[in-house]
Design a protein around this motif. Sequence first.
Motif, PDB file in Angstrom:
ATOM      1  N   ARG A 169       0.825  -1.211   0.000  1.00 17.77           N
ATOM      2  CA  ARG A 169       0.000   0.000   0.000  1.00 17.77           C
ATOM      3  C   ARG A 169       0.862   1.266   0.000  1.00 17.77           C
ATOM      4  NH1 ARG A 169      -2.707   1.085   5.152  1.00 17.77           N
ATOM      5  NH2 ARG A 169      -0.980   2.523   5.410  1.00 17.77           N
ATOM      6  N   GLU A 170       1.872   1.313   0.859  1.00 15.99           N
ATOM      7  CA  GLU A 170       2.734   2.494   0.934  1.00 15.99           C
ATOM      8  C   GLU A 170       3.524   2.682  -0.363  1.00 15.99           C
ATOM      9  OE1 GLU A 170       2.506   4.800   3.095  1.00 15.99           O
ATOM     10  OE2 GLU A 170       1.312   3.739   4.583  1.00 15.99           O
ATOM     11  N   ALA A 171       3.972   1.596  -0.954  1.00 16.35           N
ATOM     12  CA  ALA A 171       4.705   1.688  -2.218  1.00 16.35           C
ATOM     13  C   ALA A 171       3.818   2.288  -3.306  1.00 16.35           C
ATOM     14  CB  ALA A 171       5.212   0.318  -2.641  1.00 16.35           C
ATOM     15  N   GLU A 172       2.586   1.837  -3.391  1.00 16.10           N
ATOM     16  CA  GLU A 172       1.643   2.368  -4.385  1.00 16.10           C
ATOM     17  C   GLU A 172       1.267   3.816  -4.072  1.00 16.10           C
ATOM     18  OE1 GLU A 172       0.332   1.068  -7.224  1.00 16.10           O
ATOM     19  OE2 GLU A 172       1.568  -0.720  -7.017  1.00 16.10           O
ATOM     20  N   ASP A 173       0.896   4.087  -2.817  1.00 14.76           N
ATOM     21  CA  ASP A 173       0.462   5.429  -2.429  1.00 14.76           C
ATOM     22  C   ASP A 173       1.549   6.472  -2.660  1.00 14.76           C
ATOM     23  OD1 ASP A 173      -1.950   4.339  -1.670  1.00 14.76           O
ATOM     24  OD2 ASP A 173      -1.620   4.592   0.501  1.00 14.76           O
ATOM     25  N   ARG A 174       2.785   6.098  -2.446  1.00 22.40           N
ATOM     26  CA  ARG A 174       3.897   7.041  -2.574  1.00 22.40           C
ATOM     27  C   ARG A 174       4.546   6.990  -3.957  1.00 22.40           C
ATOM     28  NH1 ARG A 174       2.769   7.448   2.215  1.00 22.40           N
ATOM     29  NH2 ARG A 174       3.746   8.416   3.961  1.00 22.40           N
ATOM     30  N   ALA A 175       4.043   6.134  -4.823  1.00 21.98           N
ATOM     31  CA  ALA A 175       4.568   5.987  -6.185  1.00 21.98           C
ATOM     32  C   ALA A 175       6.094   5.872  -6.185  1.00 21.98           C
ATOM     33  CB  ALA A 175       4.105   7.147  -7.066  1.00 21.98           C
ATOM     34  N   VAL A 176       6.605   4.947  -5.355  1.00 23.51           N
ATOM     35  CA  VAL A 176       8.055   4.775  -5.259  1.00 23.51           C
ATOM     36  C   VAL A 176       8.605   4.139  -6.529  1.00 23.51           C
ATOM     37  CG1 VAL A 176       8.010   4.640  -2.724  1.00 23.51           C
ATOM     38  CG2 VAL A 176       7.946   2.529  -4.080  1.00 23.51           C
ATOM     39  N   ASP A 177       9.889   4.358  -6.741  1.00 20.08           N
ATOM     40  CA  ASP A 177      10.577   3.788  -7.895  1.00 20.08           C
ATOM     41  C   ASP A 177      11.053   2.365  -7.637  1.00 20.08           C
ATOM     42  OD1 ASP A 177      10.609   6.154  -9.716  1.00 20.08           O
ATOM     43  OD2 ASP A 177      11.647   7.039  -7.997  1.00 20.08           O
ATOM     44  N   ALA A 178      11.265   2.021  -6.349  1.00 18.25           N
ATOM     45  CA  ALA A 178      11.735   0.680  -5.994  1.00 18.25           C
ATOM     46  C   ALA A 178      11.436   0.412  -4.526  1.00 18.25           C
ATOM     47  CB  ALA A 178      13.229   0.546  -6.255  1.00 18.25           C
ATOM     48  N   ILE A 179      11.382  -0.871  -4.196  1.00 22.19           N
ATOM     49  CA  ILE A 179      11.236  -1.324  -2.819  1.00 22.19           C
ATOM     50  C   ILE A 179      12.518  -2.075  -2.481  1.00 22.19           C
ATOM     51  CG2 ILE A 179       9.918  -2.769  -1.216  1.00 22.19           C
ATOM     52  CD1 ILE A 179       7.538  -2.501  -3.240  1.00 22.19           C
ATOM     53  N   VAL A 180      13.161  -1.715  -1.369  1.00 24.99           N
ATOM     54  CA  VAL A 180      14.412  -2.351  -0.962  1.00 24.99           C
ATOM     55  C   VAL A 180      14.147  -3.158   0.302  1.00 24.99           C
ATOM     56  CG1 VAL A 180      16.814  -1.999  -0.303  1.00 24.99           C
ATOM     57  CG2 VAL A 180      15.742  -0.450  -1.960  1.00 24.99           C
ATOM     58  N   LEU A 181      14.056  -4.478   0.133  1.00 26.68           N
ATOM     59  CA  LEU A 181      13.796  -5.384   1.244  1.00 26.68           C
ATOM     60  C   LEU A 181      15.087  -5.988   1.764  1.00 26.68           C
ATOM     61  CD1 LEU A 181      10.756  -7.363  -0.223  1.00 26.68           C
ATOM     62  CD2 LEU A 181      10.679  -5.545   1.497  1.00 26.68           C
ATOM     63  N   GLY A 182      15.104  -6.300   3.040  1.00 28.12           N
ATOM     64  CA  GLY A 182      16.253  -6.977   3.639  1.00 28.12           C
ATOM     65  C   GLY A 182      16.047  -8.473   3.581  1.00 28.12           C
ATOM     66  N   GLY A 183      16.976  -9.168   2.956  1.00 25.66           N
ATOM     67  CA  GLY A 183      16.863 -10.617   2.846  1.00 25.66           C
ATOM     68  C   GLY A 183      17.619 -11.321   3.946  1.00 25.66           C
ATOM     69  N   ARG A 184      17.399 -12.595   4.023  1.00 20.66           N
ATOM     70  CA  ARG A 184      18.109 -13.455   4.969  1.00 20.66           C
ATOM     71  C   ARG A 184      18.819 -14.531   4.161  1.00 20.66           C
ATOM     72  NH1 ARG A 184      12.866 -12.795   7.444  1.00 20.66           N
ATOM     73  NH2 ARG A 184      13.063 -11.899   9.512  1.00 20.66           N
ATOM     74  N   LYS A 185      20.020 -14.851   4.566  1.00 23.25           N
ATOM     75  CA  LYS A 185      20.678 -15.991   3.927  1.00 23.25           C
ATOM     76  C   LYS A 185      20.019 -17.243   4.466  1.00 23.25           C
ATOM     77  CE  LYS A 185      25.023 -13.902   2.782  1.00 23.25           C
ATOM     78  NZ  LYS A 185      26.461 -13.883   2.931  1.00 23.25           N
ATOM     79  N   ARG A 186      19.805 -18.173   3.590  1.00 27.25           N
ATOM     80  CA  ARG A 186      19.081 -19.385   3.966  1.00 27.25           C
ATOM     81  C   ARG A 186      19.945 -20.618   3.758  1.00 27.25           C
ATOM     82  NH1 ARG A 186      13.963 -18.420   5.013  1.00 27.25           N
ATOM     83  NH2 ARG A 186      13.092 -16.439   4.382  1.00 27.25           N
ATOM     84  N   SER A 187      19.517 -21.687   4.365  1.00 28.51           N
ATOM     85  CA  SER A 187      20.182 -22.970   4.177  1.00 28.51           C
ATOM     86  C   SER A 187      20.016 -23.384   2.714  1.00 28.51           C
ATOM     87  CB  SER A 187      19.539 -24.021   5.087  1.00 28.51           C
ATOM     88  OG  SER A 187      18.204 -24.246   4.663  1.00 28.51           O
ATOM     89  N   PRO A 188      20.817 -24.346   2.229  1.00 24.42           N
ATOM     90  CA  PRO A 188      20.673 -24.772   0.834  1.00 24.42           C
ATOM     91  C   PRO A 188      19.240 -25.171   0.482  1.00 24.42           C
ATOM     92  CG  PRO A 188      22.679 -25.682   1.746  1.00 24.42           C
ATOM     93  CD  PRO A 188      21.942 -25.007   2.884  1.00 24.42           C
TER      94      PRO A 188
END
Length: 148
Positions: A100-119
Amino acid sequence: MTGPVGVGAMYHVLVPMDADEDRAMTQVRYVADLPEADGGVKATVLFIFGHGDDIPEEWEKFKSANRIGSVRHATEYLEDHGVEVELLDESGDTSEFILREAEDRAVDAIVLGGRKRSPAGKALFGSVTQSVILNTDIPVVVTGGRPE
């Protein structure tokens, strides 16, 4: 001042984060490294208090994202690198608010924090990350993280 895309407008990113400071700092280092970040990038930092973060009503006034260490350090880092920062906090469903915030603010990109995972876990993103990627046309960047 031109943003990273070179069209003269400020480049706007949404940076949803949680209380994990290492993950938050990886996200904001990515943002600060964008071309022309110093003066050409705006970051909307979003912290979402989950349903399990219930606090007594008399303490509700203290429920603020700038009291969260990861958010405070991340916003300071961005400001130190010339990135304009807007801070938001919400309560509820994480992926719903991100979208919702991404759409409402018409952002150019979303930067999420990932987690390293097991194989075995590398085939799937986390549920929030996966939901955001699958439910938006906005570019999504998933930064690295430390092993779970």
